[in-house]
Design an enzyme around this catalytic site. Structure first.
Site, PDB file in Angstrom:
ATOM      1  N   LYS B  78      25.411 -20.188 -16.139  1.00 26.25           N
ATOM      2  CA  LYS B  78      26.105 -19.941 -17.594  1.00 26.25           C
ATOM      3  C   LYS B  78      24.781 -20.067 -18.664  1.00 26.25           C
ATOM      4  O   LYS B  78      24.100 -20.653 -18.536  1.00 26.25           O
ATOM      5  CB  LYS B  78      27.253 -20.776 -17.893  1.00 26.25           C
ATOM      6  N   SER B 152      34.751 -20.364 -21.465  1.00 32.82           N
ATOM      7  CA  SER B 152      33.897 -19.177 -21.966  1.00 32.82           C
ATOM      8  C   SER B 152      32.671 -19.223 -20.352  1.00 32.82           C
ATOM      9  O   SER B 152      31.699 -18.566 -20.762  1.00 32.82           O
ATOM     10  CB  SER B 152      33.070 -19.811 -23.142  1.00 32.82           C
ATOM     11  N   SER B 176      36.830 -24.341 -20.622  1.00 35.06           N
ATOM     12  CA  SER B 176      36.121 -23.144 -20.277  1.00 35.06           C
ATOM     13  C   SER B 176      35.537 -23.245 -18.954  1.00 35.06           C
ATOM     14  O   SER B 176      34.911 -21.910 -18.536  1.00 35.06           O
ATOM     15  CB  SER B 176      34.614 -23.308 -21.065  1.00 35.06           C
TER      16      SER B 176
END
Lengths: 65, 454
Positions: B78, B152, B176
């Site tokens: 990420k 996310s 997330s």
């Protein structure tokens, strides 16, 4: 009705003061949304003060788990 | 070559020579080339670097050298986690891309000889929503591109489902890791707070942030967790003695007490409720005692997480928020603005509520071993109908960020044609038990084997 508008103008003034103190300059529509949402935000926060604490709680920053 | 579905099966195939890392990486790159424009998985990818890393692993293996535990496995990272070979943007224009060393958890993956395929899409600083006015890809759900991936850790989840890598790293401040895992039909684990160091992870909310693995199965999450867990000497929230050693022990469900959390159940659509109840029946058939329970101060902890997160995020972003307000996306600005409206007293109260809940949960966990609940109240919403407050209401993950308990999301079926997740929660630092429960769930179900037909 005039009570509502007084509340609104008081909230509006308070929110603007908080944003000024924070040093940020949001757009007009963002400020408007913040003013409209502030009573609900405050209510969410006030609910956290109403928990019946049965002893002194420390802060959940370091977890002893 | 058939692309392996899991890290565990890829490791076996690499070990026996059925495939090479170069073949694995080439197949991953092919998938990326075909589908990344559509799905919005990568913010940065360096194919040549990935090929070179895979080649080096294959050479070492052929030379008979001792290999790392993830040797040759393609993974995504990420883009709010620092990496040495690619700039970190956190998908934001409000700060310049960061050039840096690897975060310790990335360094550990490289030391284990994983092949980092690239930096994956997120929400701006893991906070806002995807903003079409900003120059970043919009992550789309591989199962239906008109729907959102969840966030996310969007790119790591959708890229795993789409076969662009076999798993990777995400972060979880309010859900997330678990939300996109659930909505993309893979597994994702939020470790116990204090098990995985966040050094080199751009903060969203310091007291709520967790870094952890996403992969197709709970077993794969355990394999990744065993590499990234443990103190790094920098993140003081990680206890000195903690570690996570993946071991194939067989969790015995006989006599295990499994509670179905009613607070998130009552908020969920009927289809989700039914699937969670089915999971309870399955655990019962394995010998567990399954019963309903209520989580203490549920609403209050959820509020304390969202409010505390806003305050912590605003503290971190205030300098840029003052000087570069319009460089942030609109939804990020909205969340930061909430933080600006809270007092120090309010913030401290959010922390007190969380400690209060932790104490109540200590008592609750005297009478229950595992808690199951929906990860979200429904399947992924449409991209054109995303509303921040509505999405916050769909998540049933925040609570465990507030309390720090380990929480795994595993696929449990589909609702309205899209995957949904089952959350399995255990006592602090009982990550092994939680992941074992997920592994056994996946031995008796096939939801995790459903691969999107791209």
């Amino acid at each position: 009705m005039s009570g509502e508008s007084t509340n609104y103008s008081q909230t509006a003034e308070f929110v603007r003061q908080l944003l000024t103190a924070a040093g940020i300059a949001p757009d007009t529509d963002e400020i408007e949304r913040a003013i409209k949402g502030y009573p609900a935000l405050r209510e969410s926060m006030e609910r956290l003060y109403r928990i019946p604490y049965d002893h002194e709680e420390d802060l959940a920053v370091i977890f002893s788990a | 070559m058939q692309y392996p579905e899991t890290i565990a099966s890829a490791l076996d195939a690499l070990l026996t020579g059925a495939i090479t890392s170069e073949e694995l990486v080439e197949a991953s790159l092919e998938r990326s080339e075909q589908f990344d424009d559509l799905l919005g998985v990568f913010l940065h990818q360096d194919a040549e670097q990935a090929r070179a890393a895979a080649k080096a692993v294959d050479l070492r293996r052929r030379a008979g050298e001792t290999m790392g535990p993830l040797a040759g496995i393609p993974l995504g990272v990420k883009d709010n986690i620092l990496t040495a070979d690619a700039p970190t943007t956190a998908q934001s224009s409000a700060r310049d891309p960061i050039e840096s060393d690897d975060a310790p958890i990335v360094a550990r993956l490289r030391q284990a000889e994983a092949v980092i395929m690239g930096k994956t899409t997120t929400l701006e600083f893991a906070l806002g929503f995807n903003d079409p006015d900003k120059p970043f890809p919009i992550p789309r759900n591989p199962w239906n591109v008109t729907h959102w991936t969840g966030g996310s850790s969007s790119g790591t989840a959708s890229g795993t489902q789409a076969g662009m890598f076999l798993g990777g790293l995400g972060t979880d401040t309010a859900g997330s890791i678990r939300m996109p895992a659930a909505w993309c039909g893979i597994s994702g684990h939020k470790p116990t707070f204090g098990l995985v160091p966040r050094t080199g992870v751009l903060p969203l909310g310091w007291t709520l942030d967790h870094a952890g693995p996403l992969a197709r199965t709970a077993e794969d999450c355990a394999i990744l967790l065993s590499v990234i867990a443990g103190p790094d000497g920098e993140d003081r929230s990680v206890r000195d003695q903690v570690s996570f050693d993946f071991a194939e022990v067989e969790l015995d469900f006989r006599g295990l007490r499994v509670g179905i959390a009613q607070n998130p159940m009552s908020r969920s659509v009927t289809g989700v409720q039914r699937l969670v109840l089915d999971a309870g029946v399955m655990f019962e058939s394995l010998g567990a005692r399954v019963f309903e329970l209520e989580l203490p101060v549920y609403e209050e902890v959820v509020d304390s997480v969202m409010l505390g997160l806003s305050a912590e995020a605003f503290a971190y972003h205030r300098p840029e928020a003052i000087n570069r307000w319009h460089d942030y996306g609109r939804s990020t600005r909205s969340a930061l603005l909430t933080g600006a409206l809270l007092s120090s007293t309010d913030y401290l109260q959010t922390l007190r509520v969380r400690r209060f809940a932790q104490r109540r949960l200590e008592e609750l966990f005297e009478n229950v071993d595992l808690i199951i609940a929906p990860t979200a109240t429904q399947s992924a919403p449409r991209l054109d109908r995303l509303d921040f407050q509505e999405v916050v209401g769909m998540l049933q993950t925040h609570y465990w960020n507030g309390t720090g308990h380990p929480a795994l999301s595993v696929p449990m079926g589909s609702v309205d044609g899209l995957p949904v997740g089952l959350q399995i929660v255990g006592r602090p630092f009982a990550d092994q038990q939680v992941l074992d429960a997920g592994r056994i769930w996946q031995r008796h179900t096939d939801y995790h084997t459903q691969v999107v037909p791209l």
